[in-house]
Design an enzyme around this catalytic site. Structure first.
Site, PDB file in Angstrom:
ATOM      1  N   SER A   1     -47.442  -3.818  45.404  1.00 44.54           N
ATOM      2  CA  SER A   1     -46.335  -3.850  44.442  1.00 44.54           C
ATOM      3  C   SER A   1     -46.793  -3.945  43.007  1.00 44.54           C
ATOM      4  O   SER A   1     -46.083  -3.522  42.087  1.00 44.54           O
ATOM      5  CB  SER A   1     -45.436  -5.059  44.726  1.00 44.54           C
ATOM      6  OG  SER A   1     -44.657  -4.848  45.857  1.00 44.54           O
TER       7      SER A   1
ATOM      8  N   SER B   1     -43.714   3.235  49.625  1.00 46.16           N
ATOM      9  CA  SER B   1     -43.694   2.271  48.526  1.00 46.16           C
ATOM     10  C   SER B   1     -43.177   0.936  49.024  1.00 46.16           C
ATOM     11  O   SER B   1     -42.584   0.837  50.103  1.00 46.16           O
ATOM     12  CB  SER B   1     -42.800   2.770  47.389  1.00 46.16           C
ATOM     13  OG  SER B   1     -41.436   2.449  47.629  1.00 46.16           O
ATOM     14  N   ASP B   2     -43.395  -0.109  48.241  1.00 52.28           N
ATOM     15  CA  ASP B   2     -42.724  -1.378  48.509  1.00 52.28           C
ATOM     16  C   ASP B   2     -41.366  -1.349  47.805  1.00 52.28           C
ATOM     17  O   ASP B   2     -41.008  -0.381  47.129  1.00 52.28           O
ATOM     18  CB  ASP B   2     -43.591  -2.539  48.045  1.00 52.28           C
ATOM     19  CG  ASP B   2     -43.271  -3.840  48.782  1.00 52.28           C
ATOM     20  OD1 ASP B   2     -42.203  -3.927  49.425  1.00 52.28           O
ATOM     21  OD2 ASP B   2     -44.076  -4.777  48.711  1.00 52.28           O
ATOM     22  N   TRP B   3     -40.635  -2.420  47.945  1.00 49.71           N
ATOM     23  CA  TRP B   3     -39.243  -2.535  47.512  1.00 49.71           C
ATOM     24  C   TRP B   3     -39.076  -2.178  46.021  1.00 49.71           C
ATOM     25  O   TRP B   3     -39.568  -2.879  45.156  1.00 49.71           O
ATOM     26  CB  TRP B   3     -38.769  -3.956  47.777  1.00 49.71           C
ATOM     27  CG  TRP B   3     -37.333  -4.241  47.493  1.00 49.71           C
ATOM     28  CD1 TRP B   3     -36.796  -4.636  46.308  1.00 49.71           C
ATOM     29  CD2 TRP B   3     -36.245  -4.168  48.428  1.00 49.71           C
ATOM     30  NE1 TRP B   3     -35.440  -4.819  46.438  1.00 49.71           N
ATOM     31  CE2 TRP B   3     -35.074  -4.547  47.732  1.00 49.71           C
ATOM     32  CE3 TRP B   3     -36.132  -3.826  49.767  1.00 49.71           C
ATOM     33  CZ2 TRP B   3     -33.831  -4.600  48.334  1.00 49.71           C
ATOM     34  CZ3 TRP B   3     -34.890  -3.881  50.378  1.00 49.71           C
ATOM     35  CH2 TRP B   3     -33.748  -4.255  49.671  1.00 49.71           C
ATOM     36  N   ALA B   4     -38.416  -1.057  45.780  1.00 48.67           N
ATOM     37  CA  ALA B   4     -38.038  -0.620  44.423  1.00 48.67           C
ATOM     38  C   ALA B   4     -39.231  -0.420  43.494  1.00 48.67           C
ATOM     39  O   ALA B   4     -39.070  -0.390  42.273  1.00 48.67           O
ATOM     40  CB  ALA B   4     -37.060  -1.621  43.794  1.00 48.67           C
TER      41      ALA B   4
END
Length: 774
Positions: free
Chosen positions: A278, A309-312
């Site tokens: 991230s 990807s990771d969150w957002a």
């Protein structure tokens, strides 16, 4: 024989011998590739881009008003997202665990709509990191830090395989696990999600978890297994501040030698996907780092899996990291760097903007084809093209006793005895015991984060009949056990909020007992909400420990925490210390079994337990970090002073090491196999398990060498008086180190071999440049 019993039989057959040499890699499969190309050829550009989008389930429905575990899918919303954006993946639980039946129904409907609009099922992802963590009522295994503390490869694989079975029963085929960040920043709030501070131990356990989740044929994953997604590639745990999702600055040499190693092991085991870090490393957000994502990982290892990807974190390239001007430019940077699927998770404008980027020539159609191909390949390898759904009725061992007992066994083998003055443990069953502390009578701290909810804060609600440490001690000690907390956690509060502080009541209760079992540590937390500024355990807990020690009654400290909180102020006053880490739903029972002697503890610390906030270090620190007095009057005073060392752990029996031998002479060169053996004898009066750890390090090198390096380990069981000879085979290349050119070197000179307290020497005869990979 049913599936789970067969699995346990096979696992236990190798539990004490490990699985080190059982390696696989993904070879291209003609049938799989033909299916992938056929599906891809029938997709429009919009549909390919849609495969690259992953949305959160919150967009697709809501909970029923009369049932907190019944989530209602809004099929019209699913139709809108699939018909307009052709979304390839859905993730997460809607805030809390659902029943397996609810999962079956919800995901079946999503898949039906997905197939109609895209030609293939969605790839549903969940954070099932220590059991089926988002399915209500499940038995939860200990966390990864416990798996590492067990030093048991086979139990770690079993944990992953049983997790896969239960996750697939919930109609989910993809887990964001294992976490392969190295827990080298002790304050970091995700240390417990990771295996260890050590690269080798983490790499070994990474391989076992991947093989447990996926099985041994990554091209044809059956309905008993799921796709793994190791995270967070890489050095995410090295945040300089110790705070979650903040920058790391790590030399290229350390990145290649240590942080890359667990992910490389996962790739060599056939892993289908990886999740990106991230944050940023050396000033470059990993989601925009083509060198790490494409050059090192995809091209460097010849890996055909997918990066999510990771969150957002695609949008965070412009919102947080400030390396992109807007969402479109962030998308361009991430996709061109090597991100194949974006965990959006809410803004489907991702698809529209990526389409514009392709039309403007900012992202090539070939790159879109590559990303979509990688995503579809994962789905085909999982069999989602032929079998999009799996159903609870076909998993008869779901939430059964076999899995429950496996959780118990894993907890037992991980719990670590750190102190046992005068062999105070184990206790006799008729001993009068006071149980105290905030961790004594709650399931939440035993299970930790990612347990039925993100923060693990509803565990006691979901498991009203869960067995706490207090419950388990009472089950053995009966009326001889009493309980006064002294300090409690706020049930729905932040992890560090404490209430009902009544230390005097606990002191009064200690008057009529023989022993005190004091349960301290942390409440559950996950990710950024677990950030802290003070490494010492809370002031209330320190005061409770000191007050109970002052009673003169022997105190047995049970640590139940996700990272090594500093306890220096009272550690010397404790008569015994057991470290439980985060042992899962059967952790209370496992602790009681050890306290009363039904189980002999065999865990060892997978990290260096800190003693001082400003003197935290890892066992593989550089030799120059422990220099004493220099020439003249200047006292350099560089001392690595820890509470307990990496690999430390006691037993109720004793072991003696002897006859450390190097076969075929001490000299070696590149291409050789170094064969080392050692005898281990149980010199005590009861059976016990011992993790035999082999360390080998350069004595002198062209860059400052590490003080110690773990190179292999083996867990054995010995009866009283029994001796076993443990044989290790170490490839010479495993003794190489990386430099800042990201290449590996084996250097001539002497190497120290250590096993137990025994030392030997190896001599490398010549220098060798080994290239970018070994």
């Amino acid at each position: 024989m049913n599936y789970i019993k067969l699995l346990v039989t096979l696992i236990l057959a190798v539990t004490l011998f490990g699985c080190k040499d059982n390696r696989t890699a993904i070879a291209s499969d003609k049938e799989v590739e033909e299916k992938v190309e056929q599906i891809l050829s029938q997709m429009t550009l919009e549909q390919k881009i849609g495969q690259m989008a992953e949305i959160n389930i919150d967009l697709l429905g809501s909970f029923a008003t009369d049932n907190r575990f019944d989530w209602i899918l809004d099929e019209q919303r699913v139709e809108e997202y699939m018909s307009n954006y052709y979304v390839g993946s859905v993730l997460n639980a809607p805030g809390r665990a659902l029943s397996a039946e609810n999962w079956n129904s919800v995901i079946e409907k999503i898949n039906d709509i997905s197939v109609r609009h895209t030609g293939i099922a969605t790839l549903y992802g969940i954070d099932a990191i220590h059991g089926t963590t988002y399915t209500a009522g499940a038995s939860l295994f200990p966390h990864e830090v416990n798996a590492a503390a067990s030093f048991n490869r086979a139990l770690t694989r079993q944990m992953a395989e049983m997790t896969a079975y239960e996750v697939r029963a919930s109609n989910i085929a993809w887990t964001y696990s294992p976490t392969l960040d190295l827990g080298r920043r002790h304050a970091w709030p995700r240390c417990w999600e990771s295996f260890s501070e050590d690269a080798y131990l983490s790499a070994e356990m990474a391989r076992e978890m991947v093989l447990g989740y996926q099985g041994t044929d990554p091209n044809h994953i059956d309905i008993q297994h799921i796709a793994a997604c190791p995270k967070h590639y890489m050095a995410y745990g090295m945040a300089n501040s110790g705070q979650d999702r903040t920058p790391a600055y790590v030399s290229v040499a350390e990145l290649k030698e240590k942080h890359f190693a667990p992910f490389k092991a996962a790739v060599e085991a056939g892993v289908l996907s990886l999740m990106a870090n991230s944050a940023s490393v050396n000033g470059i957000p990993t989601h925009a780092d083509k060198v790490l994502l494409t050059d090192w990982l995809k091209n460097g290892l010849g890996w055909d899996g997918m990066i999510v990807s990771d969150w957002a974190d695609v949008s965070n390239l412009y919102k947080r990291e400030m390396v992109s001007e807007d969402f479109k430019s962030a998308i361009v940077e991430a996709v061109n760097a090597g991100v194949d699927m974006a965990m959006i998770p809410y803004d489907v404008n991702f698809c529209t903007l990526l389409m514009k980027a392709v039309e403007e020539g900012l992202v090539s159609r070939e790159r879109i084809d590559d990303a979509a191909r990688r995503i579809i390949r994962v789905k085909v390898r999982l069999g989602l093209d032929d079998t999009p759904n799996t159903y609870l009725k076909d998993y008869p061992e779901f939430q059964g006793e076999t899995i429950k007992e496996a959780c118990y066994e894993s907890a037992c083998e991980s719990i670590t005895l750190l102190k046992n003055n005068d062999n105070i443990l184990p206790l006799k069953r008729d001993a009068k015991v006071l149980v105290a502390g905030p961790n004594a009578d709650k399931m939440r701290p035993l299970c930790g984060g990612w347990s039925f909810s993100w923060q693990g804060d509803i565990v006691d609600e979901v498991l009203p009949d869960g067995v706490t440490i207090l419950d388990a001690i009472k089950a053995i000690g009966g009326h001889n056990v009493k309980y006064v907390a002294g300090v409690e956690y706020k049930e729905k509060g932040n992890f560090d909020e404490e209430i009902n502080v009544d230390i005097a009541a606990a002191v009064r209760a200690a008057r009529g007992v023989d022993y005190i079992v004091l349960c301290l540590g942390e409440n559950s937390y996950c990710e950024t909400p677990g950030n802290l500024k003070e490494m010492a355990i809370s002031e209330n807990q320190q005061a409770l420990a000191k007050a109970l020690a002052a009673t003169g009654k022997p105190v047995i400290l049970v640590l139940n925490e996700g990272r090594g909180r500093i306890i220096r102020s009272f550690a010397d006053d404790m008569d015994a210390v057991l470290h439980a880490y985060l042992p899962g739903t059967e952790g209370g029972r496992a602790l009681a079994s050890i306290i009363y002697g039904d189980v002999n503890p065999s865990g060892k610390l997978p990290y260096s337990y800190p003693k001082y906030s400003n003197a935290m270090n890892t066992y593989d620190h550089k030799v120059s970090e422990r220099v004493g007095t220099m020439q003249g009057a200047y006292d350099y005073n560089a001392v690595v002073d820890l509470q307990w060392a990496f690999g430390y752990g006691l037993s109720y029996t004793t072991f003696e090491y002897s006859n450390l031998m190097i076969a075929e002479g001490r000299e070696f060169k590149a291409g050789d196999i170094v064969k080392i053996s050692v005898d281990v004898t149980n010199t005590g009066n009861r059976a016990g398990k011992e993790s035999v750890l082999l360390f080998i390090n350069d004595d002198v090198a062209s860059i400052v060498p590490d003080a110690r390096r773990l190179r292999d380990f083996e867990k054995i069981e010995l009866q009283p008086g029994e001796t076993k000879t443990i044989c290790f085979e170490i490839a010479a290349e495993e003794l190489a180190f990386a430099k800042n050119d990201a290449k590996w070197y084996l250097e001539k000179g002497s190497y120290t071999v250590q096993c137990g307290q025994l030392l030997e020497k190896l001599i490398c005869l010549e220098n060798a440049s080994l290239g970018e990979h070994i």
